[in-house]
Design a protein around this motif. Structure first.
Motif, PDB file in Angstrom:
ATOM      1  N   TRP A   2       0.826  -1.205   0.000  1.00 35.26           N
ATOM      2  CA  TRP A   2       0.000   0.000   0.000  1.00 35.26           C
ATOM      3  C   TRP A   2       0.860   1.256   0.000  1.00 35.26           C
ATOM      4  N   PHE A   3       0.413   2.273  -0.765  1.00 39.79           N
ATOM      5  CA  PHE A   3       1.145   3.541  -0.794  1.00 39.79           C
ATOM      6  C   PHE A   3       0.195   4.721  -0.961  1.00 39.79           C
ATOM      7  N   SER A   4       0.652   5.865  -0.478  1.00 39.17           N
ATOM      8  CA  SER A   4      -0.053   7.116  -0.743  1.00 39.17           C
ATOM      9  C   SER A   4       0.650   7.791  -1.913  1.00 39.17           C
ATOM     10  N   SER A   5      -0.103   8.576  -2.661  1.00 34.50           N
ATOM     11  CA  SER A   5       0.416   9.154  -3.892  1.00 34.50           C
ATOM     12  C   SER A   5       0.073  10.635  -3.967  1.00 34.50           C
ATOM     13  N   SER A   6       1.011  11.421  -4.456  1.00 36.22           N
ATOM     14  CA  SER A   6       0.786  12.833  -4.770  1.00 36.22           C
ATOM     15  C   SER A   6       1.267  13.048  -6.198  1.00 36.22           C
ATOM     16  N   SER A   7       0.483  13.803  -6.985  1.00 38.03           N
ATOM     17  CA  SER A   7       0.859  13.956  -8.388  1.00 38.03           C
ATOM     18  C   SER A   7       0.500  15.341  -8.902  1.00 38.03           C
ATOM     19  N   ALA A   8       1.229  15.738  -9.951  1.00 45.51           N
ATOM     20  CA  ALA A   8       0.961  16.987 -10.658  1.00 45.51           C
ATOM     21  C   ALA A   8       1.269  16.751 -12.129  1.00 45.51           C
ATOM     22  N   SER A   9       0.458  17.347 -13.004  1.00 47.15           N
ATOM     23  CA  SER A   9       0.729  17.229 -14.436  1.00 47.15           C
ATOM     24  C   SER A   9       0.282  18.496 -15.152  1.00 47.15           C
ATOM     25  N   TRP A  10       0.912  18.724 -16.310  1.00 49.46           N
ATOM     26  CA  TRP A  10       0.586  19.864 -17.169  1.00 49.46           C
ATOM     27  C   TRP A  10       0.543  19.371 -18.603  1.00 49.46           C
ATOM     28  N   GLU A  11      -0.421  19.883 -19.368  1.00 47.69           N
ATOM     29  CA  GLU A  11      -0.607  19.435 -20.742  1.00 47.69           C
ATOM     30  C   GLU A  11      -1.029  20.605 -21.616  1.00 47.69           C
ATOM     31  N   GLU A  12      -0.616  20.558 -22.887  1.00 42.00           N
ATOM     32  CA  GLU A  12      -1.024  21.553 -23.877  1.00 42.00           C
ATOM     33  C   GLU A  12      -1.304  20.819 -25.177  1.00 42.00           C
ATOM     34  N   ASN A  13      -2.394  21.198 -25.869  1.00 43.08           N
ATOM     35  CA  ASN A  13      -2.741  20.572 -27.140  1.00 43.08           C
ATOM     36  C   ASN A  13      -3.361  21.632 -28.041  1.00 43.08           C
ATOM     37  N   GLN A  14      -2.624  22.073 -29.040  1.00 45.17           N
ATOM     38  CA  GLN A  14      -3.087  23.150 -29.904  1.00 45.17           C
ATOM     39  C   GLN A  14      -4.273  22.745 -30.767  1.00 45.17           C
ATOM     40  N   PHE A  15      -4.399  21.474 -31.114  1.00 44.42           N
ATOM     41  CA  PHE A  15      -5.501  21.046 -31.963  1.00 44.42           C
ATOM     42  C   PHE A  15      -6.819  20.933 -31.206  1.00 44.42           C
ATOM     43  N   GLN A  16      -6.754  20.849 -29.893  1.00 43.98           N
ATOM     44  CA  GLN A  16      -7.965  20.898 -29.072  1.00 43.98           C
ATOM     45  C   GLN A  16      -8.213  22.318 -28.564  1.00 43.98           C
ATOM     46  N   LEU A  17      -7.396  23.281 -29.036  1.00 47.21           N
ATOM     47  CA  LEU A  17      -7.444  24.668 -28.582  1.00 47.21           C
ATOM     48  C   LEU A  17      -7.238  24.756 -27.072  1.00 47.21           C
ATOM     49  N   LEU A  18      -6.467  23.806 -26.546  1.00 45.88           N
ATOM     50  CA  LEU A  18      -6.189  23.737 -25.118  1.00 45.88           C
ATOM     51  C   LEU A  18      -4.852  24.420 -24.841  1.00 45.88           C
ATOM     52  N   GLU A  19      -4.920  25.573 -24.183  1.00 48.11           N
ATOM     53  CA  GLU A  19      -3.690  26.278 -23.821  1.00 48.11           C
ATOM     54  C   GLU A  19      -2.972  25.572 -22.682  1.00 48.11           C
ATOM     55  N   SER A  20      -3.743  25.107 -21.694  1.00 45.69           N
ATOM     56  CA  SER A  20      -3.122  24.336 -20.614  1.00 45.69           C
ATOM     57  C   SER A  20      -4.176  23.554 -19.840  1.00 45.69           C
ATOM     58  N   ARG A  21      -3.758  22.389 -19.376  1.00 44.28           N
ATOM     59  CA  ARG A  21      -4.557  21.565 -18.463  1.00 44.28           C
ATOM     60  C   ARG A  21      -3.628  21.184 -17.322  1.00 44.28           C
ATOM     61  N   THR A  22      -4.004  21.551 -16.132  1.00 43.57           N
ATOM     62  CA  THR A  22      -3.199  21.267 -14.945  1.00 43.57           C
ATOM     63  C   THR A  22      -4.006  20.385 -14.006  1.00 43.57           C
ATOM     64  N   LEU A  23      -3.384  19.319 -13.520  1.00 44.61           N
ATOM     65  CA  LEU A  23      -4.007  18.450 -12.526  1.00 44.61           C
ATOM     66  C   LEU A  23      -3.089  18.349 -11.321  1.00 44.61           C
ATOM     67  N   ILE A  24      -3.652  18.508 -10.143  1.00 46.31           N
ATOM     68  CA  ILE A  24      -2.916  18.329  -8.892  1.00 46.31           C
ATOM     69  C   ILE A  24      -3.773  17.435  -8.013  1.00 46.31           C
ATOM     70  N   GLY A  25      -3.187  16.322  -7.537  1.00 49.45           N
ATOM     71  CA  GLY A  25      -4.010  15.389  -6.791  1.00 49.45           C
ATOM     72  C   GLY A  25      -3.251  14.531  -5.811  1.00 49.45           C
ATOM     73  N   THR A  26      -4.017  13.731  -5.133  1.00 50.61           N
ATOM     74  CA  THR A  26      -3.494  12.791  -4.153  1.00 50.61           C
ATOM     75  C   THR A  26      -4.287  11.498  -4.294  1.00 50.61           C
ATOM     76  N   GLY A  27      -3.814  10.444  -3.668  1.00 47.66           N
ATOM     77  CA  GLY A  27      -4.547   9.199  -3.794  1.00 47.66           C
ATOM     78  C   GLY A  27      -3.955   8.076  -2.966  1.00 47.66           C
ATOM     79  N   LEU A  28      -4.567   6.930  -3.117  1.00 46.44           N
ATOM     80  CA  LEU A  28      -4.168   5.711  -2.433  1.00 46.44           C
ATOM     81  C   LEU A  28      -3.938   4.650  -3.492  1.00 46.44           C
ATOM     82  N   GLY A  29      -2.844   3.889  -3.353  1.00 43.97           N
ATOM     83  CA  GLY A  29      -2.519   2.891  -4.351  1.00 43.97           C
ATOM     84  C   GLY A  29      -2.153   1.552  -3.754  1.00 43.97           C
ATOM     85  N   TYR A  30      -2.192   0.528  -4.608  1.00 42.37           N
ATOM     86  CA  TYR A  30      -1.823  -0.829  -4.214  1.00 42.37           C
ATOM     87  C   TYR A  30      -0.915  -1.410  -5.287  1.00 42.37           C
ATOM     88  N   GLN A  31       0.255  -1.913  -4.876  1.00 39.56           N
ATOM     89  CA  GLN A  31       1.247  -2.506  -5.774  1.00 39.56           C
ATOM     90  C   GLN A  31       1.070  -4.021  -5.745  1.00 39.56           C
TER      91      GLN A  31
END
Length: 132
Positions: free
Chosen positions: A48-77
């Motif tokens: 079992w583990f706890s998780s923290s994550s961040a991501s950034w994305e850009e896609n000109q064909f979707q007219l997406l200047e930026s998508r930012t995700l910041i999160g936390t969670g619980l995981g199982y290996q």
């Protein structure tokens, strides 16, 4: 172009990924997107583990200047061997999207991730090692 870096020591694991795709067909741009992510996992038991994550994305064909995700969670290996790796994780994320022409969007979302890797070619582990 895709890249992934993973490092684990004791109870801590760091995972960083990068994706870049710029494609042209007959001198016409058909894809232009990029994404970067970072994740920190802390194992509080062997599986079992706890998780923290961040991501950034850009896609000109979707007219997406930026998508930012910041999160936390619980995981199982489930598995983490040289031949197979399988883990799942789930948790809430804050989502912010900025578009070129549409209104911006902020939301709370649920993130689920399944990571499965299977080594099919045992000789791919090392150029000098052989299996008899």
């Amino acid at each position: 172009l895709d890249a992934r870096f993973e490092a684990r020591k004791d109870r801590q694991r760091h995972i960083a990924t990068a994706h870049y795709d710029r494609t042209t067909t007959a001198d016409i741009k058909t894809a232009d997107d990029r994404k970067f992510s970072y994740q920190f996992d802390y194992f509080f038991s062997p599986k079992w583990f706890s998780s923290s994550s961040a991501s950034w994305e850009e896609n000109q064909f979707q007219l997406l200047e930026s998508r930012t995700l910041i999160g936390t969670g619980l995981g199982y290996q489930f598995f983490d061997t040289e031949l197979i790796r399988l883990c799942v994780e789930v948790g809430p994320v804050l989502l912010r999207e900025t578009y070129t022409s549409d209104p911006d969007r902020d939301a709370l979302a649920l993130r689920e991730n399944t990571d499965l890797a299977i080594l099919l070619n045992l000789l791919a582990r090392s150029g000098t090692e052989s299996i008899v």
